[in-house]
Design a protein around this motif. Sequence first.
Motif, mmCIF file in Angstrom:
data_model
loop_
_atom_site.group_PDB
_atom_site.id
_atom_site.type_symbol
_atom_site.label_atom_id
_atom_site.label_comp_id
_atom_site.label_asym_id
_atom_site.label_seq_id
_atom_site.Cartn_x
_atom_site.Cartn_y
_atom_site.Cartn_z
ATOM 1 N N GLY A 119 56.422 -19.656 13.272
ATOM 2 C CA GLY A 119 56.089 -18.342 13.808
ATOM 3 C C GLY A 119 55.542 -17.368 12.797
ATOM 4 N N LEU A 120 55.374 -17.787 11.544
ATOM 5 C CA LEU A 120 54.888 -16.885 10.503
ATOM 6 C C LEU A 120 53.363 -16.800 10.540
ATOM 7 C CD1 LEU A 120 56.085 -15.210 8.121
ATOM 8 C CD2 LEU A 120 55.355 -17.079 6.624
ATOM 9 N N ARG A 121 52.845 -15.580 10.393
ATOM 10 C CA ARG A 121 51.401 -15.357 10.346
ATOM 11 C C ARG A 121 51.107 -14.384 9.211
ATOM 12 N NH1 ARG A 121 52.398 -19.001 13.141
ATOM 13 N NH2 ARG A 121 51.628 -19.461 15.267
ATOM 14 N N ILE A 122 49.937 -14.502 8.608
ATOM 15 C CA ILE A 122 49.521 -13.585 7.553
ATOM 16 C C ILE A 122 48.410 -12.694 8.085
ATOM 17 C CG2 ILE A 122 47.914 -15.305 6.559
ATOM 18 C CD1 ILE A 122 48.587 -13.992 3.806
ATOM 19 N N VAL A 123 48.533 -11.401 7.854
ATOM 20 C CA VAL A 123 47.551 -10.445 8.368
ATOM 21 C C VAL A 123 47.187 -9.462 7.267
ATOM 22 C CG1 VAL A 123 48.409 -10.611 10.740
ATOM 23 C CG2 VAL A 123 49.323 -8.864 9.221
ATOM 24 N N PRO A 124 45.933 -9.015 7.233
ATOM 25 C CA PRO A 124 45.551 -7.980 6.267
ATOM 26 C C PRO A 124 46.075 -6.623 6.708
ATOM 27 C CG PRO A 124 43.683 -8.556 7.649
ATOM 28 C CD PRO A 124 44.793 -9.486 8.031
ATOM 29 N N THR A 125 46.502 -5.829 5.751
ATOM 30 C CA THR A 125 46.955 -4.459 6.025
ATOM 31 C C THR A 125 46.234 -3.541 5.052
ATOM 32 O OG1 THR A 125 48.844 -4.768 4.548
ATOM 33 C CG2 THR A 125 49.214 -5.180 6.890
ATOM 34 N N GLY A 126 45.009 -3.153 5.413
ATOM 35 C CA GLY A 126 44.194 -2.398 4.472
ATOM 36 C C GLY A 126 43.759 -3.319 3.350
ATOM 37 N N ARG A 127 44.112 -2.975 2.118
ATOM 38 C CA ARG A 127 43.777 -3.810 0.968
ATOM 39 C C ARG A 127 44.918 -4.744 0.583
ATOM 40 N NH1 ARG A 127 41.312 -0.181 -3.741
ATOM 41 N NH2 ARG A 127 40.763 -2.271 -4.509
ATOM 42 N N SER A 128 45.981 -4.750 1.384
ATOM 43 C CA SER A 128 47.122 -5.610 1.112
ATOM 44 C C SER A 128 47.268 -6.632 2.236
ATOM 45 C CB SER A 128 48.395 -4.773 0.975
ATOM 46 O OG SER A 128 48.284 -3.856 -0.102
ATOM 47 N N TRP A 129 48.363 -7.379 2.175
ATOM 48 C CA TRP A 129 48.624 -8.429 3.157
ATOM 49 C C TRP A 129 50.093 -8.377 3.564
ATOM 50 C CZ3 TRP A 129 44.575 -11.701 4.644
ATOM 51 C CH2 TRP A 129 43.404 -11.552 3.904
#
Length: 297
Positions: A119-129
């Motif tokens: 269930g883990l996903r990686i998403v961009p958050t502005g210039r971070s992740w």
Amino acid sequence: MSRRTDNHHRAATICRAATGLPHRTCLGWAEAGLIDYRQPVPDAEDAGQRLLESLLVAELADGLREGDLRDGALFGFTSARPTRGALDLELHPAMADPVLAAVLPRIDQDYGGLRGVPGLRIVPTGRSWALIHLPGRAAVHLVHPDPDWRPVLPEHGDGLTQLWRRNRHRLHPAEAADLRECAGAGADPGSAAARDWLNSRLLRRPRLLGAAGAAHGSANVYTHGGEDLVLEWCCAVERDELERRLRRSGLAQRPGQLPERLRDQPWFPGEIAMGGAFVTLRRGPCYAPDASARRHG
């Protein structure tokens, strides 16, 4: 200095040593009543957040090779900013990509099933992740010393299917089945909850754990079938001293939501038990190739 002020500074000092945060940040938390000397590192209040952090600990303990553990960053992180509702973790620059490769879920035919955190996903958050957990939207925000860092994300391969790429917004059936097992189906739900509390607290104390790998940059970290954690190391810090630091940081302070268990009484030195879950600390002989040179240099 009043006793209250002294207790605030005491809590802040322990918080700084455990997380790597500035003393002034921890002192502000103590003055605001967010931490005290009994629990000087903020706990995750939400069960979904604790579950995510616990799953990350279990996967990183078993998924990182011993040679990957650099400069005492046993789970790949050098410092933490824990709050009651969230967690920011600073990545060791050499460990950033191995951490993501270990935790992002994939079907590995050679392994025989699912690997990584279901269930883990990686998403961009502005210039971070950020690492987001689909079931409850709990999150761990990743911080990198290079503000322009972009992760090298794992690809599909021969016998390897990256589920987080194919199922970005929904669970794969294999992930759903694994999460049901993680929730304690067929097991004691109280023990599962205690495991999540204890593992979450470990992840929020990277500077204390880093003492175990400080001498040679590595330590052996693993779990018993994805459950209780074992930490083995040599040199740098004595077992009793690391246990004292972890206990002083509130690691084994039992939350009111968890009943006390007979298993909470340590069975042998180096075991820290809480609510039926435990972590075992083992300090052994040094087998580093250059150990003799270090001693006589």
